[in-house]
Design a protein around this motif. Structure first.
Motif, PDB file in Angstrom:
ATOM      1  N   ALA A 101      39.623   3.678  25.634  1.00  0.00           N
ATOM      2  CA  ALA A 101      38.574   4.569  26.136  1.00  0.00           C
ATOM      3  C   ALA A 101      37.477   3.737  26.782  1.00  0.00           C
ATOM      4  CB  ALA A 101      37.980   5.404  25.004  1.00  0.00           C
ATOM      5  N   THR A 102      36.696   4.388  27.640  1.00  0.00           N
ATOM      6  CA  THR A 102      35.477   3.790  28.191  1.00  0.00           C
ATOM      7  C   THR A 102      34.332   4.744  27.873  1.00  0.00           C
ATOM      8  OG1 THR A 102      36.665   2.680  29.971  1.00  0.00           O
ATOM      9  CG2 THR A 102      34.301   2.983  30.252  1.00  0.00           C
ATOM     10  N   GLY A 103      33.323   4.230  27.172  1.00  0.00           N
ATOM     11  CA  GLY A 103      32.244   5.086  26.700  1.00  0.00           C
ATOM     12  C   GLY A 103      31.070   5.167  27.656  1.00  0.00           C
ATOM     13  N   ARG A 104      30.136   6.064  27.320  1.00  0.00           N
ATOM     14  CA  ARG A 104      28.900   6.228  28.076  1.00  0.00           C
ATOM     15  C   ARG A 104      27.714   6.206  27.120  1.00  0.00           C
ATOM     16  NH1 ARG A 104      29.142   8.327  33.256  1.00  0.00           N
ATOM     17  NH2 ARG A 104      26.968   7.614  33.317  1.00  0.00           N
ATOM     18  N   LEU A 105      26.622   5.646  27.601  1.00  0.00           N
ATOM     19  CA  LEU A 105      25.374   5.569  26.847  1.00  0.00           C
ATOM     20  C   LEU A 105      24.467   6.702  27.299  1.00  0.00           C
ATOM     21  CD1 LEU A 105      23.836   3.589  24.844  1.00  0.00           C
ATOM     22  CD2 LEU A 105      22.812   2.598  26.901  1.00  0.00           C
ATOM     23  N   ASP A 192      33.020  18.893  24.941  1.00  0.00           N
ATOM     24  CA  ASP A 192      33.476  19.817  25.987  1.00  0.00           C
ATOM     25  C   ASP A 192      32.444  19.952  27.109  1.00  0.00           C
ATOM     26  OD1 ASP A 192      35.891  20.313  24.661  1.00  0.00           O
ATOM     27  OD2 ASP A 192      34.957  21.863  23.425  1.00  0.00           O
ATOM     28  N   GLY A 193      31.799  18.823  27.436  1.00  0.00           N
ATOM     29  CA  GLY A 193      30.882  18.798  28.564  1.00  0.00           C
ATOM     30  C   GLY A 193      29.510  19.374  28.300  1.00  0.00           C
ATOM     31  N   VAL A 194      29.210  19.735  27.050  1.00  0.00           N
ATOM     32  CA  VAL A 194      27.930  20.374  26.731  1.00  0.00           C
ATOM     33  C   VAL A 194      27.170  19.539  25.708  1.00  0.00           C
ATOM     34  CG1 VAL A 194      26.814  22.414  25.761  1.00  0.00           C
ATOM     35  CG2 VAL A 194      28.872  22.664  27.177  1.00  0.00           C
ATOM     36  N   ARG A 240      44.247  11.206  24.511  1.00  0.00           N
ATOM     37  CA  ARG A 240      43.300  11.084  25.629  1.00  0.00           C
ATOM     38  C   ARG A 240      42.628  12.417  25.955  1.00  0.00           C
ATOM     39  NH1 ARG A 240      44.971   6.313  29.810  1.00  0.00           N
ATOM     40  NH2 ARG A 240      44.963   4.677  28.214  1.00  0.00           N
ATOM     41  N   ARG A 241      43.331  13.502  25.764  1.00  0.00           N
ATOM     42  CA  ARG A 241      42.707  14.815  25.976  1.00  0.00           C
ATOM     43  C   ARG A 241      41.568  15.020  24.982  1.00  0.00           C
ATOM     44  NH1 ARG A 241      48.000  16.739  27.101  1.00  0.00           N
ATOM     45  NH2 ARG A 241      48.277  17.293  24.912  1.00  0.00           N
ATOM     46  N   ARG A 245      37.259  15.146  25.858  1.00  0.00           N
ATOM     47  CA  ARG A 245      36.357  16.244  25.486  1.00  0.00           C
ATOM     48  C   ARG A 245      35.019  15.735  24.978  1.00  0.00           C
ATOM     49  NH1 ARG A 245      38.989  18.706  21.008  1.00  0.00           N
ATOM     50  NH2 ARG A 245      37.240  20.146  20.998  1.00  0.00           N
ATOM     51  N   TYR A 246      34.986  14.499  24.532  1.00  0.00           N
ATOM     52  CA  TYR A 246      33.749  13.894  24.046  1.00  0.00           C
ATOM     53  C   TYR A 246      33.092  12.993  25.089  1.00  0.00           C
ATOM     54  CZ  TYR A 246      34.847  15.646  19.388  1.00  0.00           C
ATOM     55  OH  TYR A 246      35.104  16.461  18.305  1.00  0.00           O
ATOM     56  N   GLY A 247      33.570  13.050  26.318  1.00  0.00           N
ATOM     57  CA  GLY A 247      32.910  12.326  27.399  1.00  0.00           C
ATOM     58  C   GLY A 247      33.466  10.947  27.695  1.00  0.00           C
ATOM     59  N   TYR A 248      34.588  10.572  27.077  1.00  0.00           N
ATOM     60  CA  TYR A 248      35.172   9.262  27.332  1.00  0.00           C
ATOM     61  C   TYR A 248      36.018   9.269  28.601  1.00  0.00           C
ATOM     62  CZ  TYR A 248      33.673   7.737  22.747  1.00  0.00           C
ATOM     63  OH  TYR A 248      32.903   7.404  21.651  1.00  0.00           O
ATOM     64  N   GLY A 249      36.010   8.147  29.298  1.00  0.00           N
ATOM     65  CA  GLY A 249      36.901   7.933  30.432  1.00  0.00           C
ATOM     66  C   GLY A 249      37.960   6.932  30.044  1.00  0.00           C
ATOM     67  N   PHE A 250      38.818   6.586  31.007  1.00  0.00           N
ATOM     68  CA  PHE A 250      39.949   5.681  30.730  1.00  0.00           C
ATOM     69  C   PHE A 250      40.157   4.718  31.883  1.00  0.00           C
ATOM     70  CE2 PHE A 250      40.543   9.806  28.763  1.00  0.00           C
ATOM     71  CZ  PHE A 250      40.572   9.442  27.432  1.00  0.00           C
TER      72      PHE A 250
END
Length: 250
Positions: A101-105, A192-194, A240-241, A245-250
């Motif tokens: 995964a690739t996370g976001r701050l 889920d984007g919220v 990965r799905r 949903r929690y905002g992770y990329g790949f």
């Protein structure tokens, strides 16, 4: 009726055979990945019969524990450096390392309207505390420090930083009101984007090094079918799905 009974018996025997080979895997999981990993572990057990026993914490703390013979079999780190270092030190298998995964701050507050869409609140000298994870232990904490440094605000904030041992504790400081705002993982406040509470600024990815998170098989797990199965599962669409949903990329 006999055919039906034989079919049922055959299916039951196959199920029992699968359960007989089911096993547990001890997994050290970066704190930022707690919520998705709980869901992934449940799906993994349902789909494979194997059980993932999860421990959550700071990647730096896990590194120390693994070097001191902690029996973890798989590491899901919050960075790509720690798994690579463990492999170099002979404590993990390099060939098994991959980015799961690739996370976001995100800069987050429970107070609606406090954090603006551009992060200008960081220039508000009246705010007395800013929560971050310990940058020596947690890659998300180091990312927060990098953001402040890049914005030219690190010196101003240094006396007002409240450091948690992990990103979970940094989040708790903000959630409990111990700090009015803090840098946390997007996955801790979004699903889920919220983003369901308060106010936030998703930090632009170019303000810090990429939060690429690598998984690796540790030496205690090298002969464990459940450990290899979990790593394979993390590469698959189902895991990965959930992470996405929690905002992770790949």
């Amino acid at each position: 009726m006999k055919r039906l009974s034989r079919t049922f018996l055959g299916s039951a025997l196959l199920l029992l055979a699968g359960l007989a080979h089911a096993d547990e895997v001890l997994v050290a999981v970066a704190a930022n990945f707690s919520a998705p990993m709980r869901e992934i572990a449940a799906a993994f057990e349902r789909d494979t019969g194997h059980k993932a026993v999860l421990s959550f914490g700071a990647t730096g703390a896990f590194y120390t524990q693994i070097r001191n013979a902690a029996p973890f079999e798989v590491l899901l780190a919050a960075d790509d450096r720690t798994p690579a270092k463990l492999a170099t030190e002979g404590l993990a298998l390099e060939r098994t390392r991959f980015s799961y995964a690739t996370g976001r701050l995100v800069l987050w507050s429970t107070q609606a309207g406090l954090v603006d869409a551009g992060g200008a609140v960081l220039r508000n000298g009246r705010i007395d505390r800013l929560a971050i994870a310990d940058p020596k232990l947690a890659p998300y904490g180091q990312a927060a420090v990098d953001v402040l440094a890049k914005l030219g605000l690190l010196d101003a904030w240094q006396p007002r930083l409240v450091q948690g041992k992990s990103i979970t504790q940094a989040h708790q400081f903000v959630a409990s009101g111990g700090a009015p705002l803090g840098f946390v993982a997007l996955s801790q406040v979004q699903k889920d984007g919220v983003i369901s509470q308060g106010s936030s600024w998703i930090v632009p990815a170019d303000l810090h090094a990429p939060l690429r998170q690598d998984a690796i098989l540790l030496l205690p797990g090298k002969d464990k079918a459940a450990a290899s199965a979990l790593l394979a599962y993390l590469r698959g669409d189902a895991a990965r799905r959930i992470a996405a949903r929690y905002g992770y990329g790949f």
